[in-house]
Scaffold this motif. Structure first.
Motif, PDB file in Angstrom:
ATOM      1  N   GLY A 128     -63.314 -30.163   2.048  1.00 46.53           N
ATOM      2  CA  GLY A 128     -63.788 -30.738   0.799  1.00 46.53           C
ATOM      3  C   GLY A 128     -65.272 -30.579   0.550  1.00 46.53           C
ATOM      4  N   SER A 129     -65.999 -29.942   1.475  1.00 47.46           N
ATOM      5  CA  SER A 129     -67.447 -29.767   1.316  1.00 47.46           C
ATOM      6  C   SER A 129     -67.781 -28.280   1.222  1.00 47.46           C
ATOM      7  CB  SER A 129     -68.196 -30.385   2.500  1.00 47.46           C
ATOM      8  OG  SER A 129     -67.942 -31.773   2.587  1.00 47.46           O
ATOM      9  N   PRO A 130     -68.700 -27.910   0.311  1.00 48.73           N
ATOM     10  CA  PRO A 130     -69.036 -26.497   0.159  1.00 48.73           C
ATOM     11  C   PRO A 130     -70.064 -26.026   1.181  1.00 48.73           C
ATOM     12  CG  PRO A 130     -70.241 -27.809  -1.452  1.00 48.73           C
ATOM     13  CD  PRO A 130     -69.377 -28.769  -0.672  1.00 48.73           C
ATOM     14  N   LYS A 131     -69.810 -24.856   1.710  1.00 46.43           N
ATOM     15  CA  LYS A 131     -70.780 -24.187   2.580  1.00 46.43           C
ATOM     16  C   LYS A 131     -71.258 -22.953   1.831  1.00 46.43           C
ATOM     17  CE  LYS A 131     -71.377 -22.152   7.181  1.00 46.43           C
ATOM     18  NZ  LYS A 131     -70.702 -21.852   8.485  1.00 46.43           N
ATOM     19  N   LEU A 152     -66.853 -22.182 -10.335  1.00 55.50           N
ATOM     20  CA  LEU A 152     -67.310 -22.621  -9.014  1.00 55.50           C
ATOM     21  C   LEU A 152     -68.415 -23.668  -9.066  1.00 55.50           C
ATOM     22  CD1 LEU A 152     -67.434 -19.170  -7.163  1.00 55.50           C
ATOM     23  CD2 LEU A 152     -65.778 -21.000  -6.799  1.00 55.50           C
ATOM     24  N   VAL A 153     -69.071 -23.817 -10.192  1.00 50.34           N
ATOM     25  CA  VAL A 153     -70.251 -24.674 -10.257  1.00 50.34           C
ATOM     26  C   VAL A 153     -69.931 -26.132  -9.943  1.00 50.34           C
ATOM     27  CG1 VAL A 153     -70.135 -25.246 -12.729  1.00 50.34           C
ATOM     28  CG2 VAL A 153     -72.362 -25.087 -11.584  1.00 50.34           C
ATOM     29  N   ASP A 154     -68.714 -26.585 -10.260  1.00 52.31           N
ATOM     30  CA  ASP A 154     -68.356 -27.981  -9.986  1.00 52.31           C
ATOM     31  C   ASP A 154     -68.393 -28.295  -8.494  1.00 52.31           C
ATOM     32  OD1 ASP A 154     -68.091 -28.488 -12.639  1.00 52.31           O
ATOM     33  OD2 ASP A 154     -65.909 -28.633 -12.642  1.00 52.31           O
ATOM     34  N   TYR A 155     -68.175 -27.286  -7.674  1.00 52.56           N
ATOM     35  CA  TYR A 155     -68.157 -27.523  -6.228  1.00 52.56           C
ATOM     36  C   TYR A 155     -69.562 -27.729  -5.663  1.00 52.56           C
ATOM     37  CZ  TYR A 155     -63.298 -26.004  -6.432  1.00 52.56           C
ATOM     38  OH  TYR A 155     -61.968 -25.905  -6.736  1.00 52.56           O
ATOM     39  N   THR A 156     -70.576 -27.480  -6.465  1.00 55.77           N
ATOM     40  CA  THR A 156     -71.957 -27.711  -6.015  1.00 55.77           C
ATOM     41  C   THR A 156     -72.485 -29.054  -6.493  1.00 55.77           C
ATOM     42  OG1 THR A 156     -72.944 -26.633  -7.968  1.00 55.77           O
ATOM     43  CG2 THR A 156     -72.383 -25.220  -6.111  1.00 55.77           C
ATOM     44  N   ASP A 157     -71.707 -29.767  -7.313  1.00 57.93           N
ATOM     45  CA  ASP A 157     -72.092 -31.071  -7.830  1.00 57.93           C
ATOM     46  C   ASP A 157     -71.411 -32.146  -6.976  1.00 57.93           C
ATOM     47  OD1 ASP A 157     -72.155 -33.538  -9.251  1.00 57.93           O
ATOM     48  OD2 ASP A 157     -72.488 -32.464 -11.127  1.00 57.93           O
ATOM     49  N   PRO A 158     -72.176 -32.955  -6.226  1.00 59.42           N
ATOM     50  CA  PRO A 158     -71.573 -33.949  -5.325  1.00 59.42           C
ATOM     51  C   PRO A 158     -70.609 -34.896  -6.027  1.00 59.42           C
ATOM     52  CG  PRO A 158     -73.926 -33.740  -4.898  1.00 59.42           C
ATOM     53  CD  PRO A 158     -73.650 -32.961  -6.146  1.00 59.42           C
ATOM     54  N   GLN A 159     -70.960 -35.366  -7.231  1.00 57.60           N
ATOM     55  CA  GLN A 159     -70.099 -36.313  -7.941  1.00 57.60           C
ATOM     56  C   GLN A 159     -68.779 -35.654  -8.355  1.00 57.60           C
ATOM     57  OE1 GLN A 159     -72.406 -37.919 -11.178  1.00 57.60           O
ATOM     58  NE2 GLN A 159     -73.468 -39.382  -9.867  1.00 57.60           N
ATOM     59  N   LYS A 160     -68.866 -34.447  -8.909  1.00 60.86           N
ATOM     60  CA  LYS A 160     -67.660 -33.748  -9.322  1.00 60.86           C
ATOM     61  C   LYS A 160     -66.810 -33.368  -8.119  1.00 60.86           C
ATOM     62  CE  LYS A 160     -69.467 -31.936 -13.680  1.00 60.86           C
ATOM     63  NZ  LYS A 160     -69.757 -30.716 -14.482  1.00 60.86           N
ATOM     64  N   LEU A 161     -67.483 -33.011  -7.019  1.00 56.74           N
ATOM     65  CA  LEU A 161     -66.759 -32.657  -5.806  1.00 56.74           C
ATOM     66  C   LEU A 161     -66.016 -33.865  -5.256  1.00 56.74           C
ATOM     67  CD1 LEU A 161     -66.203 -30.389  -3.798  1.00 56.74           C
ATOM     68  CD2 LEU A 161     -68.208 -31.116  -2.516  1.00 56.74           C
ATOM     69  N   GLN A 162     -66.672 -35.031  -5.307  1.00 53.68           N
ATOM     70  CA  GLN A 162     -66.029 -36.262  -4.855  1.00 53.68           C
ATOM     71  C   GLN A 162     -64.808 -36.573  -5.708  1.00 53.68           C
ATOM     72  OE1 GLN A 162     -68.322 -39.881  -5.336  1.00 53.68           O
ATOM     73  NE2 GLN A 162     -67.371 -40.840  -3.559  1.00 53.68           N
ATOM     74  N   GLN A 163     -64.934 -36.373  -7.022  1.00 46.12           N
ATOM     75  CA  GLN A 163     -63.818 -36.625  -7.925  1.00 46.12           C
ATOM     76  C   GLN A 163     -62.646 -35.691  -7.616  1.00 46.12           C
ATOM     77  OE1 GLN A 163     -63.454 -39.094 -10.038  1.00 46.12           O
ATOM     78  NE2 GLN A 163     -61.427 -38.397 -10.660  1.00 46.12           N
ATOM     79  N   LYS A 164     -62.964 -34.413  -7.340  1.00 45.66           N
ATOM     80  CA  LYS A 164     -61.917 -33.459  -6.987  1.00 45.66           C
ATOM     81  C   LYS A 164     -61.210 -33.880  -5.700  1.00 45.66           C
ATOM     82  CE  LYS A 164     -63.722 -29.231  -9.167  1.00 45.66           C
ATOM     83  NZ  LYS A 164     -62.487 -28.860  -9.881  1.00 45.66           N
ATOM     84  N   THR A 165     -61.986 -34.372  -4.740  1.00 41.91           N
ATOM     85  CA  THR A 165     -61.409 -34.811  -3.470  1.00 41.91           C
ATOM     86  C   THR A 165     -60.481 -36.003  -3.679  1.00 41.91           C
ATOM     87  OG1 THR A 165     -63.407 -34.063  -2.303  1.00 41.91           O
ATOM     88  CG2 THR A 165     -61.949 -35.594  -1.133  1.00 41.91           C
ATOM     89  N   ILE A 166     -60.913 -36.948  -4.526  1.00 39.56           N
ATOM     90  CA  ILE A 166     -60.086 -38.120  -4.825  1.00 39.56           C
ATOM     91  C   ILE A 166     -58.790 -37.695  -5.511  1.00 39.56           C
ATOM     92  CG2 ILE A 166     -59.935 -40.219  -6.219  1.00 39.56           C
ATOM     93  CD1 ILE A 166     -62.953 -40.588  -5.747  1.00 39.56           C
TER      94      ILE A 166
END
Length: 227
Positions: A128-131, A152-166
């Motif tokens: 769930g975290s981008p490298k 791909l840009v959403d994966y660099t945004d912590p808030q959007k990434l958290q939402q995707k994970t949820i």
């Protein structure tokens, strides 16, 4: 049609062609020789499957990616080979994996080449975290931050990434709950009747088995009506 009008039309065509040629050539003139080669390689392939055209085996791509990725090369290529097309968004040429054949290593991978900066960058989504792994050039004054397409840009945004994970966790939980509830739904929809019938048959069979010896041991006498 008069000769003068034909000359004007031809003149307009020449001007239009010149403008189109300049629009294509101008970016190339600003690129480094390596950037020009990358543009010439990728531009005609936009929309095609990278595997069908052997893109990943091209030395211009393969050598740079091996130098960039090091130990991450095999994992990244396993994912990127699932990409189904080469895409372009402005100056960005990119590919995104469609699924993961190595879920224990990474869930998603994206490749981007920026024609404005000649920078190649790769994103690996693990746990769930981008490298992010990107090229850096010796002649640059500051660290060059890669640009990403909308996909791909959403994966660099912590808030959007958290939402995707949820959302992913919620979907997985719903699937698990649905699988667990399936037997109960089946019973509620009619299989309960089958269960009841089976139980009744078993009880009757047992009763008949137990009663049979009694019938044999106690013969039934014929009762005549009283006259």
């Amino acid at each position: 049609m008069s000769t003068s009008l034909l000359k004007k039309i031809r003149g307009l065509h020449i001007v239009w062609l010149a403008l189109m040629l300049n629009a294509c050539v101008a970016p190339l003139l600003l690129m480094s020789p390596q950037g020009q080669l990358m543009w010439a390689l990728l531009k005609p392939l936009v929309g095609l499957n990278p595997n069908d055209v052997g893109l990943f085996e091209q030395p211009l791509i393969k050598d740079r990616m091996q130098a960039l990725l090091g130990d991450n090369y095999d994992t990244t290529m396993s994912l990127l080979k699932t990409a189904d097309k080469i895409q372009q968004e402005g100056p960005l040429f990119y590919m995104v994996s469609t699924y993961t054949p190595v879920p224990e290593m990474a869930e998603k991978a994206g490749f981007v080449w920026n024609s404005d900066t000649n920078q190649m960058a790769v994103m690996l989504l693990t746990g769930g975290s981008p490298k992010i792994i990107s090229e850096q050039f010796t002649d640059q004054a500051e660290k060059l931050v890669p640009s990403w397409p909308k996909e791909l840009v959403d994966y660099t945004d912590p808030q959007k990434l958290q939402q995707k994970t949820i959302e992913a966790g919620t979907n997985q939980l719903q699937q698990q709950v649905g699988a667990a509830a399936a037997p109960l739904k089946a019973i509620a929809s009619g299989e309960v009747n089958t269960v009841q019938d089976t139980v009744q048959d078993a009880v009757l069979e047992k009763a008949n088995t137990e009663i049979a010896p009694l019938k044999e041991a106690t013969p039934i006498k014929e009762i005549k009506p009283v006259q």
